[in-house]
Design an enzyme around this catalytic site. Sequence first.
Site, PDB file in Angstrom:
ATOM      1  N   CYS A 167       6.358  -8.109  -7.524  1.00 50.58           N
ATOM      2  CA  CYS A 167       5.721  -8.942  -8.535  1.00 50.58           C
ATOM      3  C   CYS A 167       6.412 -10.311  -8.612  1.00 50.58           C
ATOM      4  O   CYS A 167       6.230 -11.121  -7.718  1.00 50.58           O
ATOM      5  CB  CYS A 167       5.680  -8.205  -9.869  1.00 50.58           C
ATOM      6  SG  CYS A 167       4.278  -8.748 -10.874  1.00 50.58           S
ATOM      7  N   HIS A 189       3.066  -3.259  -8.517  1.00 48.96           N
ATOM      8  CA  HIS A 189       4.287  -2.502  -8.834  1.00 48.96           C
ATOM      9  C   HIS A 189       4.234  -1.109  -8.188  1.00 48.96           C
ATOM     10  O   HIS A 189       3.846  -0.139  -8.844  1.00 48.96           O
ATOM     11  CB  HIS A 189       4.422  -2.343 -10.353  1.00 48.96           C
ATOM     12  CG  HIS A 189       4.787  -3.612 -11.041  1.00 48.96           C
ATOM     13  ND1 HIS A 189       6.092  -4.018 -11.226  1.00 48.96           N
ATOM     14  CD2 HIS A 189       4.014  -4.598 -11.558  1.00 48.96           C
ATOM     15  CE1 HIS A 189       6.109  -5.178 -11.842  1.00 48.96           C
ATOM     16  NE2 HIS A 189       4.856  -5.564 -12.056  1.00 48.96           N
ATOM     17  N   GLU A 213       6.554   0.843  -7.612  1.00 45.55           N
ATOM     18  CA  GLU A 213       7.541   1.775  -8.195  1.00 45.55           C
ATOM     19  C   GLU A 213       6.911   2.761  -9.175  1.00 45.55           C
ATOM     20  O   GLU A 213       7.435   3.851  -9.387  1.00 45.55           O
ATOM     21  CB  GLU A 213       8.680   0.998  -8.876  1.00 45.55           C
ATOM     22  CG  GLU A 213       8.340   0.249 -10.164  1.00 45.55           C
ATOM     23  CD  GLU A 213       7.803  -1.166  -9.946  1.00 45.55           C
ATOM     24  OE1 GLU A 213       7.267  -1.425  -8.852  1.00 45.55           O
ATOM     25  OE2 GLU A 213       7.898  -2.001 -10.865  1.00 45.55           O
TER      26      GLU A 213
HETATM   27  N1  GLN Z   1       5.849 -13.457 -14.612  1.00 44.39           N
HETATM   28  C1  GLN Z   1       5.015 -13.168 -13.498  1.00 44.39           C
HETATM   29  C2  GLN Z   1       3.550 -13.148 -13.881  1.00 44.39           C
HETATM   30  O1  GLN Z   1       3.210 -12.999 -15.021  1.00 44.39           O
HETATM   31  C3  GLN Z   1       5.406 -11.854 -12.859  1.00 44.39           C
HETATM   32  C4  GLN Z   1       5.236 -10.680 -13.755  1.00 44.39           C
HETATM   33  C5  GLN Z   1       5.941  -9.449 -13.262  1.00 44.39           C
HETATM   34  O2  GLN Z   1       6.872  -9.534 -12.467  1.00 44.39           O
HETATM   35  N2  GLN Z   1       5.566  -8.285 -13.764  1.00 44.39           N
HETATM   36  O3  GLN Z   1       2.702 -13.245 -13.033  1.00 44.39           O
END
Ligand code: GLN
Length: 546
Positions: A381, A507, A509
Amino acid sequence: MTKHIFITGGVVSSLGKGLTSAAIGLLLERRGLKITLQKLDPYINVDPGTMSPFQHGEVYVTDDGAETDLDIGHYERFTQTRITKESNYTTGKIYNSVIAKERRGKYLGKTVQVIPHITNEIKAAVKKPAKPGVNIAICEIGGTVGDIESLPFLEAIRQLRHELGEENVLFIHLTLIPYLRASGELKTKPSQHSVGKLREIGIQPDILICRTEKSLNEELKNKLSLFCNIPKKYVIEEKDVTHSIYELPLVLVEQKLDELILKKLGLKRKGRKLKDWRRMVEIVKHPKHTVEIAVVGKYLELQDAYKSIYEALTHGGIANNCAVKIKRINSEDIEKTSAAKYLKDFAGLLVPGGFGQRGILGKIQAIEYARTHKIPFFGICLGMQCAVIEFARHVCKLKGAHSTEFNLNTPHPVIDLMLSQRKIKDLGGTMRLGAYKCKLKKDSFAYQAYGHDVIFERHRHRFEFNNKYRDQFVKKGLRLSGICPKNDLVEIIEIADHPWFVGVQFHPEFKSQPIKPHPLFRDFIKAALANTTKPASDEIRSQKKS
Ligand code: GLN
């Protein structure tokens, strides 16, 4: 008819109620039962989505896009049950729904009260997972008995037992038996009080599970049994596990907790199947190899902030018969010195998700180091977004390239807000959330890992790879190996000329299990293992000290 198990906690918080619930879920599943798991949280936030990781730890995301408590992650790691929006209710969510009904006039002019309106709403929430085919709905009540805010939940489950009958509802109470070092004694009094408090509100626990660092002797069990009004064989010891949380089901099954539950609920089942679980625990206890992974992030003091990441790394290790030693490095420390100082001894680098400007530069520096020194890299992310910024600045030579999350006036917004996100004002539940389809390029690390070209992974972010820069990136050697077909978004970036360099917008994970490690974590650890021609861990440590 679905039977219900309610799990409450006493004496202190952080007793491991979530893990115990997940372990019970696993044991019942392994007796051939269809179970569901649910958590009720007493706080007023509608969900934990807007809470800081420092407050609440990780926000766990389900396939259907619910932002939930991190205990829900344990449920999915231990069992096969499908976790949905119905798996986590907070006081805020319950009240939200009751107030909305009141505004629509659904209560026909009546005074709306905690009892019966709030408790009815709670009962309806608890019954939702009890769908045809579900044998047991397990429900964990967050908080500790005696908290003012848990009372409506406890009252609701008391009523449910009354309505559904004793044979259909089971109360399990998890408590702490503290060990007083000075006198060398285990103490039962706090548990007696906690059960006493439950009985005051009409709940008599059927099973008492005792968290303890020392074994309970017969005398203690007799005492707990007598004063908590629970037959001795239903007083279960939950001694601290030595190696891994995945040992917990085996600790409980040794005392035949699964059989006791089945007996109490009047269910008959065949033998339990735990062979693969036992095999997995053996690997965790006696791994062949060891690998050291650096996690460069921001919320590192807190074990819970990246809970699923740490677990998924462990799973990746299990798949490679390998212990994963995780070193958490604060990205701001890298900014103060250099990435080399912190990263030179590690077999792999993982940069997890996150929000906000603080520490971004350190993450970019760490990724540059991993890219140029051919250290296996896994960006998740925000970690993927930082890899894109790094590549833009240092390989594509786009000076000042950034994400508009951190610099609205950047000349090169390589990470930017999607149009649909621009008008959003409310923070809660408005990110790109839940599972999306992603199509993989055949010639890629990702395809190699998954072994097929269509995947579904969970998202929680607002910002995206900016498609305007696609061609420039590709020309310079960035492989865009995963695309969301629905809105043509770049979900995976890779560098082909590298042992293993993968950034994912989603994600992964959240979908990893100890007995089914996520393919990307498996391959990341495999690549890191291949990169361990470096000194053994102890030598690294003594070198670092000197
Ligand atoms: N801050 C980034 C976004 O909102 C990544 C978010 C995250 O890593 N969950 O896109």
